[in-house]
Design a protein around this motif. Structure first.
Motif, PDB file in Angstrom:
ATOM      1  N   ARG A 174       4.739  -2.105  -2.309  1.00  0.00           N
ATOM      2  CA  ARG A 174       5.594  -2.324  -3.594  1.00  0.00           C
ATOM      3  C   ARG A 174       6.526  -1.057  -3.641  1.00  0.00           C
ATOM      4  N   ASN A 175       6.347  -0.014  -2.995  1.00  0.00           N
ATOM      5  CA  ASN A 175       7.063   1.207  -2.871  1.00  0.00           C
ATOM      6  C   ASN A 175       7.968   1.460  -1.699  1.00  0.00           C
ATOM      7  N   GLU A 176       7.829   0.079  -0.777  1.00  0.00           N
ATOM      8  CA  GLU A 176       8.553   0.227   0.384  1.00  0.00           C
ATOM      9  C   GLU A 176       8.385   1.592   1.278  1.00  0.00           C
ATOM     10  N   HIS A 177       6.953   1.963   1.298  1.00  0.00           N
ATOM     11  CA  HIS A 177       6.513   3.031   2.336  1.00  0.00           C
ATOM     12  C   HIS A 177       6.193   2.264   3.651  1.00  0.00           C
ATOM     13  N   MET A 178       7.128   2.260   4.406  1.00  0.00           N
ATOM     14  CA  MET A 178       7.005   1.260   5.552  1.00  0.00           C
ATOM     15  C   MET A 178       6.178   1.636   6.815  1.00  0.00           C
ATOM     16  N   GLU A 179       6.113   2.903   6.917  1.00  0.00           N
ATOM     17  CA  GLU A 179       5.235   3.518   7.891  1.00  0.00           C
ATOM     18  C   GLU A 179       3.454   3.354   7.515  1.00  0.00           C
ATOM     19  N   CYS A 180       3.622   3.535   6.225  1.00  0.00           N
ATOM     20  CA  CYS A 180       2.228   3.514   5.543  1.00  0.00           C
ATOM     21  C   CYS A 180       1.714   1.902   5.639  1.00  0.00           C
ATOM     22  N   VAL A 181       2.620   0.966   5.235  1.00  0.00           N
ATOM     23  CA  VAL A 181       2.355  -0.501   5.474  1.00  0.00           C
ATOM     24  C   VAL A 181       2.009  -0.794   6.879  1.00  0.00           C
ATOM     25  N   GLN A 182       2.695  -0.223   7.887  1.00  0.00           N
ATOM     26  CA  GLN A 182       2.502  -0.733   9.114  1.00  0.00           C
ATOM     27  C   GLN A 182       1.054  -0.023   9.531  1.00  0.00           C
ATOM     28  N   LEU A 183       0.676   1.278   9.102  1.00  0.00           N
ATOM     29  CA  LEU A 183      -0.575   1.844   9.731  1.00  0.00           C
ATOM     30  C   LEU A 183      -1.655   0.938   9.269  1.00  0.00           C
ATOM     31  N   LEU A 184      -1.500   0.572   7.591  1.00  0.00           N
ATOM     32  CA  LEU A 184      -2.623  -0.275   6.943  1.00  0.00           C
ATOM     33  C   LEU A 184      -2.742  -1.440   7.760  1.00  0.00           C
ATOM     34  N   LEU A 185      -1.718  -2.181   8.024  1.00  0.00           N
ATOM     35  CA  LEU A 185      -1.856  -3.456   8.625  1.00  0.00           C
ATOM     36  C   LEU A 185      -2.430  -3.387  10.198  1.00  0.00           C
ATOM     37  N   ASP A 186      -2.030  -2.193  10.913  1.00  0.00           N
ATOM     38  CA  ASP A 186      -2.540  -2.244  12.192  1.00  0.00           C
ATOM     39  C   ASP A 186      -4.044  -1.818  12.035  1.00  0.00           C
ATOM     40  N   ALA A 187      -4.432  -1.241  11.015  1.00  0.00           N
ATOM     41  CA  ALA A 187      -6.009  -1.171  10.711  1.00  0.00           C
ATOM     42  C   ALA A 187      -6.749  -2.185   9.929  1.00  0.00           C
ATOM     43  N   GLY A 188      -6.174  -3.288   9.915  1.00  0.00           N
ATOM     44  CA  GLY A 188      -6.915  -4.538   9.483  1.00  0.00           C
ATOM     45  C   GLY A 188      -6.853  -4.804   7.854  1.00  0.00           C
ATOM     46  N   ALA A 189      -5.878  -4.204   7.319  1.00  0.00           N
ATOM     47  CA  ALA A 189      -5.810  -4.428   5.947  1.00  0.00           C
ATOM     48  C   ALA A 189      -5.454  -6.002   5.378  1.00  0.00           C
ATOM     49  N   ASP A 190      -5.946  -6.564   4.522  1.00  0.00           N
ATOM     50  CA  ASP A 190      -5.784  -8.108   4.171  1.00  0.00           C
ATOM     51  C   ASP A 190      -4.312  -8.273   3.613  1.00  0.00           C
ATOM     52  N   ILE A 191      -3.429  -8.710   4.319  1.00  0.00           N
ATOM     53  CA  ILE A 191      -2.088  -8.741   3.875  1.00  0.00           C
ATOM     54  C   ILE A 191      -1.793  -9.657   2.575  1.00  0.00           C
ATOM     55  N   ASN A 192      -2.761 -10.714   2.436  1.00  0.00           N
ATOM     56  CA  ASN A 192      -2.797 -11.522   1.337  1.00  0.00           C
ATOM     57  C   ASN A 192      -3.827 -11.299   0.072  1.00  0.00           C
ATOM     58  N   GLY A 193      -4.412  -9.964   0.371  1.00  0.00           N
ATOM     59  CA  GLY A 193      -5.534  -9.587  -0.673  1.00  0.00           C
ATOM     60  C   GLY A 193      -4.922  -9.411  -2.109  1.00  0.00           C
ATOM     61  N   THR A 194      -5.080  -9.857  -3.026  1.00  0.00           N
ATOM     62  CA  THR A 194      -4.762  -9.819  -4.309  1.00  0.00           C
ATOM     63  C   THR A 194      -5.434  -8.572  -5.195  1.00  0.00           C
ATOM     64  N   ASP A 195      -4.587  -8.111  -6.307  1.00  0.00           N
ATOM     65  CA  ASP A 195      -5.102  -7.129  -7.338  1.00  0.00           C
ATOM     66  C   ASP A 195      -5.655  -8.063  -8.438  1.00  0.00           C
ATOM     67  N   ASN A 196      -5.713  -7.297  -9.519  1.00  0.00           N
ATOM     68  CA  ASN A 196      -6.754  -7.962 -10.720  1.00  0.00           C
ATOM     69  C   ASN A 196      -5.803  -9.205 -11.320  1.00  0.00           C
ATOM     70  N   PHE A 197      -4.608  -9.011 -11.111  1.00  0.00           N
ATOM     71  CA  PHE A 197      -3.739 -10.047 -11.879  1.00  0.00           C
ATOM     72  C   PHE A 197      -3.327 -11.021 -10.695  1.00  0.00           C
ATOM     73  N   GLY A 198      -3.986 -11.152  -9.796  1.00  0.00           N
ATOM     74  CA  GLY A 198      -3.897 -12.305  -8.615  1.00  0.00           C
ATOM     75  C   GLY A 198      -2.809 -12.093  -7.707  1.00  0.00           C
ATOM     76  N   ALA A 199      -2.039 -10.956  -7.767  1.00  0.00           N
ATOM     77  CA  ALA A 199      -0.747 -10.642  -7.104  1.00  0.00           C
ATOM     78  C   ALA A 199      -1.311  -9.834  -5.646  1.00  0.00           C
ATOM     79  N   PRO A 200      -0.646 -10.535  -4.612  1.00  0.00           N
ATOM     80  CA  PRO A 200      -0.525  -9.989  -3.171  1.00  0.00           C
ATOM     81  C   PRO A 200       0.330  -8.806  -3.031  1.00  0.00           C
ATOM     82  N   ALA A 201       0.297  -8.004  -1.965  1.00  0.00           N
ATOM     83  CA  ALA A 201       1.314  -7.015  -1.598  1.00  0.00           C
ATOM     84  C   ALA A 201       2.666  -7.675  -1.708  1.00  0.00           C
ATOM     85  N   PHE A 202       2.969  -9.008  -0.960  1.00  0.00           N
ATOM     86  CA  PHE A 202       4.215  -9.658  -0.871  1.00  0.00           C
ATOM     87  C   PHE A 202       4.901  -9.891  -2.111  1.00  0.00           C
ATOM     88  N   LEU A 203       4.043 -10.169  -3.253  1.00  0.00           N
ATOM     89  CA  LEU A 203       4.833 -10.580  -4.481  1.00  0.00           C
ATOM     90  C   LEU A 203       4.996  -9.127  -5.246  1.00  0.00           C
TER      91      LEU A 203
END
Length: 285
Positions: A174-203
């Motif tokens: 949400r803050n467009e920290h792209m290198e951090c995003v890449q590192l987290l995805l490489d580490a297996g972070a769930d790209i479609n995981g949601t917050d308490n409001f049901g929103a994923p990172a893409f939204l």
């Protein structure tokens, strides 16, 4: 006349030693109530800190916000003082009034060397502060990729969530920290995981008008149609918030123009209801 607190602040090790030898109080505070050892470590006066530790200063002393000497040294990035305090057995997991540990404080400020040393000394990598953010969440939120890398290598939980259900990936995206995003995805972070409001990172990225982040997530198989608890998907939110470039992007990548929220509003209906003329034009064309 130079006091113990003055000497510690200025890094005047010679004067400090003379004062201690003359039975000066090593626990002395300045006019604001900050103890001499805390001042020495805050200003990276390593030799003064060593003298005070040898004089049996209280390593657990705190400021008015509950910050220990180790927390101050860590958040200031004063590596030598951190190492000195750890060698003297300072409590590595002590918390301040906001429940922040030295590791969290170092991660908030991007002090990667201190982060590494604290991890090597067995700091609690999953400790949480008042808002339930871990060191990894703070590093990603504040865009410190080196800290993110160190924490991931130390097996920090990439799916840890804060009080609002935000993960490190959610906040980085949400803050467009792209290198951090890449590192987290490489580490297996769930790209479609949601917050308490049901929103994923893409939204969330789209809500914030971050097209580069949205595009990158989509290229990595983010669900473009995933909805939050109110039935809003990324296109609904882009229109609601009048992020015209995001609407254009979503139309180009074939977002569903007929998707309905919980009120059965399609993107076009939202555009008309909110007088988003340019958004409506993009949807119709």
């Amino acid at each position: 006349m130079t006091t113990v607190a003055d000497a510690a602040t200025k890094g005047d090790a010679e004067s400090l030693m003379k004062l201690i030898e003359a039975k000066g109080n090593p626990e002395e505070t300045d006019e604001l109530g900050y103890p001499a050892l805390l001042l020495a470590c805050c200003y990276d006066r390593v030799e003064c800190a060593r003298i005070l530790i040898d004089a049996k200063c209280n390593l657990a002393v705190k400021d008015n916000s509950g910050n220990t000497v180790l927390i101050w040294a860590a958040q200031m990035g004063n590596l030598a003082c951190v190492e000195l305090l750890l060698a003297a057995k300072a409590d590595i997991n002590a918390k301040n009034d906001e429940d922040e540990t030295a590791l969290i404080a170092a991660s908030q400020k991007g002090c990667s060397e201190c982060v590494q040393v604290l991890i090597d000394a067995n700091a609690d990598i999953e400790a949480r502060e008042y808002f339930k953010k871990t060191a990894l969440i703070w590093s990603a939120q504040n865009n410190y990729p080196e800290c993110v890398r160190i924490l991931i290598d130390a097996k920090a939980d990439v799916e840890a969530k804060d009080k609002y259900g935000y993960t490190a990936l959610n906040l980085a995206a949400r803050n467009e920290h792209m290198e951090c995003v890449q590192l987290l995805l490489d580490a297996g972070a769930d790209i479609n995981g949601t917050d308490n409001f049901g929103a994923p990172a893409f939204l969330r990225a789209t809500q914030n008008g971050k097209i580069a982040s949205s595009r990158f997530l989509l290229e990595n198989n983010a669900d473009i149609e995933k909805k939050d608890n109110d039935g809003y998907n990324a296109l609904h939110w882009a229109i609601q918030l009048n992020h015209i470039p995001c609407v254009q992007f979503l139309v180009i990548v074939n977002a569903n123009l007929e998707a309905q929220n919980n009120n059965r509003d399609t993107p076009l209906i939202l555009a008309v209801q909110n007088d988003r003329i340019e958004c409506a034009r993009l949807l119709i064309e």
